[in-house]
Motif scaffolding. Structure first.
Motif, mmCIF file in Angstrom:
data_model
loop_
_atom_site.group_PDB
_atom_site.id
_atom_site.type_symbol
_atom_site.label_atom_id
_atom_site.label_comp_id
_atom_site.label_asym_id
_atom_site.label_seq_id
_atom_site.Cartn_x
_atom_site.Cartn_y
_atom_site.Cartn_z
ATOM 1 N N UNK A 147 -45.203 10.151 -17.759
ATOM 2 C CA UNK A 147 -45.647 9.089 -18.647
ATOM 3 C C UNK A 147 -47.060 9.415 -19.130
ATOM 4 N N UNK A 148 -47.232 9.506 -20.430
ATOM 5 C CA UNK A 148 -48.495 9.949 -20.992
ATOM 6 C C UNK A 148 -49.652 8.990 -20.701
ATOM 7 N N UNK A 149 -49.357 7.722 -20.476
ATOM 8 C CA UNK A 149 -50.400 6.730 -20.201
ATOM 9 C C UNK A 149 -50.767 6.709 -18.722
ATOM 10 N N UNK A 150 -49.767 6.780 -17.846
ATOM 11 C CA UNK A 150 -49.996 6.620 -16.409
ATOM 12 C C UNK A 150 -50.438 7.897 -15.706
ATOM 13 N N UNK A 151 -50.078 9.053 -16.258
ATOM 14 C CA UNK A 151 -50.215 10.307 -15.511
ATOM 15 C C UNK A 151 -50.931 11.364 -16.341
ATOM 16 N N UNK B 120 -32.107 17.157 -25.970
ATOM 17 C CA UNK B 120 -31.121 16.337 -26.683
ATOM 18 C C UNK B 120 -31.770 15.065 -27.241
ATOM 19 N N UNK B 121 -32.625 14.428 -26.441
ATOM 20 C CA UNK B 121 -33.290 13.206 -26.896
ATOM 21 C C UNK B 121 -34.337 13.512 -27.965
ATOM 22 N N UNK B 122 -34.978 14.679 -27.872
ATOM 23 C CA UNK B 122 -35.924 15.072 -28.925
ATOM 24 C C UNK B 122 -35.208 15.265 -30.262
ATOM 25 N N UNK B 123 -33.968 15.708 -30.213
ATOM 26 C CA UNK B 123 -33.201 15.945 -31.433
ATOM 27 C C UNK B 123 -32.555 14.677 -31.992
ATOM 28 N N UNK B 124 -32.585 13.621 -31.213
ATOM 29 C CA UNK B 124 -31.918 12.386 -31.616
ATOM 30 C C UNK B 124 -32.556 11.793 -32.875
ATOM 31 N N UNK B 125 -31.727 11.208 -33.724
ATOM 32 C CA UNK B 125 -32.218 10.529 -34.929
ATOM 33 C C UNK B 125 -32.311 9.019 -34.722
ATOM 34 N N UNK B 126 -31.951 8.536 -33.532
ATOM 35 C CA UNK B 126 -32.030 7.104 -33.248
ATOM 36 C C UNK B 126 -33.482 6.673 -33.072
ATOM 37 N N UNK B 127 -33.850 5.574 -33.676
ATOM 38 C CA UNK B 127 -35.239 5.116 -33.626
ATOM 39 C C UNK B 127 -35.678 4.802 -32.199
ATOM 40 N N UNK B 128 -34.761 4.235 -31.393
ATOM 41 C CA UNK B 128 -35.128 3.895 -30.015
ATOM 42 C C UNK B 128 -35.382 5.145 -29.176
ATOM 43 N N UNK B 129 -34.636 6.215 -29.457
ATOM 44 C CA UNK B 129 -34.870 7.475 -28.737
ATOM 45 C C UNK B 129 -36.192 8.096 -29.158
ATOM 46 N N UNK B 130 -36.483 8.072 -30.425
ATOM 47 C CA UNK B 130 -37.754 8.619 -30.903
ATOM 48 C C UNK B 130 -38.936 7.863 -30.304
ATOM 49 N N UNK B 131 -38.825 6.546 -30.254
ATOM 50 C CA UNK B 131 -39.887 5.728 -29.665
ATOM 51 C C UNK B 131 -40.070 6.056 -28.187
ATOM 52 N N UNK B 132 -38.951 6.227 -27.492
ATOM 53 C CA UNK B 132 -39.008 6.557 -26.072
ATOM 54 C C UNK B 132 -39.677 7.912 -25.844
ATOM 55 N N UNK B 133 -39.297 8.914 -26.632
ATOM 56 C CA UNK B 133 -39.821 10.258 -26.411
ATOM 57 C C UNK B 133 -41.296 10.379 -26.784
ATOM 58 N N UNK B 134 -41.794 9.481 -27.607
ATOM 59 C CA UNK B 134 -43.224 9.476 -27.920
ATOM 60 C C UNK B 134 -44.073 9.093 -26.709
ATOM 61 N N UNK B 135 -43.436 8.476 -25.710
ATOM 62 C CA UNK B 135 -44.167 7.991 -24.539
ATOM 63 C C UNK B 135 -44.184 8.981 -23.385
#
Length: 345
Positions: A136-140, A229-244
């Motif tokens: 987690x980019x914020x916690x660690x 696989x999640x980095x390649x996803x076009x789903x907005x929720x996956x993109x938001x998740x991977x930004x974290x």
């Protein structure tokens, strides 16, 4: 138990053949690979050779139980399993037969083959995946989780999430650590991991990434292709998740990142042995190897295969550990005993 059976045999084609001809043109494949992207691999093989594939697909444990039940009457010709621990177990239980193939011996590195090389390898690694650290980019801070060993450090108390200690992915990682570091150091590491759990081990690799993104976990272990696989996803929720979340190639200043394989073998009682070997040789071709990378975010085992996967390129090159896949498989029993002793459920 219900098995998903996908049969790629056209009824009209079979009607036009004699029973012997039909049998000669059909390969029975038992596959634990559950990736829809593999469909094109099978159809390309049929187009090139005229050999149709009759596929039974289930998870590794279910396929192995089916093979035990079927015994000598099993129709399986080729078996595809995921993870060195499972391949080694199937070999020990006598589910494979040795194969002498100049193509496979030249194209697949010796450390990614299993069995008595004098008699011929019994299984062949066909693709690789790395066990990476996500955080987690914020916690660690990234430098707090640069190695597998660092996950057991007090700084990561209350942060660590993983799959079950009984899962082959975990057993293979611990098996590799046993080979590198010995039993005492590995058990001490496992104790530190248990002390640092954010929650009891649970779920799959995607669940670990979600846990890290949500902040429930600070850091987790996952296979690289889940992350890609999640980095390649076009789903907005996956993109938001991977930004974290961020990821680390562990142990780059020391032993290198742990890698594992998906592999294949000719079944012990294969009726279509020649076709089975031909299929494994096809999976070692440059075209098929490139498809493992471009279609399912795995790395080829054949160095000449061309990878055109932008996410794998984005993740970059990394140093891999130099541990025999066979040794990792053999160490799974000792690995499980260590994890049981320290309460790694």
């Amino acid at each position: 138990m219900t098995f998903r059976i996908k049969i790629s045999i056209l009824a009209a084609a079979l009607i036009s053949m004699s029973p012997a001809q039909a049998q000669d043109n059909v390969l029975n494949l038992y596959s634990a690979r559950h990736y829809q992207t593999d469909e094109i691999l099978y159809s390309n093989f049929t187009n090139q050779t005229g050999i149709r594939i009759n596929r039974i697909e289930a998870d590794d444990a279910a396929l192995m139980e089916r093979l035990r039940t079927e015994g000598k009457n099993s129709p399986a010709d080729v078996i595809l399993l995921v993870d060195a621990a499972r391949l080694w177990r199937a070999q020990v239980e006598g589910m494979f037969q040795p194969v002498k193939s100049k193509v496979l011996e030249e194209r697949i590195p010796a450390n990614l083959r299993g069995g008595d090389e004098g008699q011929g390898a019994q299984w062949f690694g066909l693709s690789t995946r790395a066990r990476v650290i996500v955080y987690n980019k914020v916690r660690v801070k990234r430098d707090e989780v640069a190695t597998y060993e660092s996950l057991a450090d007090p700084v990561n108390k209350g942060r660590v999430c993983t799959r079950s200690g009984a899962h082959p992915y975990m057993l293979s990682l611990v098996g590799a650590m046993l080979e590198r570091n010995g039993e005492a150091a590995t058990e001490k590491w496992a104790q530190g991991m248990v002390a640092n759990f954010a929650r009891p081990p649970q779920g799959g690799d995607t669940d670990q990434i979600k846990g890290v993104a949500s902040g429930e976990c600070g850091v987790a272990l996952v296979n690289s292709y889940y992350y890609a696989r999640l980095l390649r996803s076009t789903k907005s929720e996956d993109r938001e998740m991977m930004n974290k979340v961020g990821f680390v190639w562990p142990n780059q200043e020391s032993s290198g990142t742990h890698i594992n394989i998906a592999g294949g073998a000719v079944a012990k009682n294969a009726r279509q042995r020649d076709a089975a070997v031909k299929f494994l040789e096809y999976l070692a071709s440059d075209d098929a190897q490139a498809y493992f990378a471009n279609g399912n975010n795995e790395w080829p085992v054949v160095s000449s295969a061309v990878v055109k996967n932008p996410v794998l390129q984005q993740m970059g090159k990394f140093k891999t550990e130099n541990v025999s896949i066979t040794a990792i498989g053999k160490n799974q029993v000792s690995a499980q005993k260590i994890l049981d002793r320290v309460g790694y459920k």
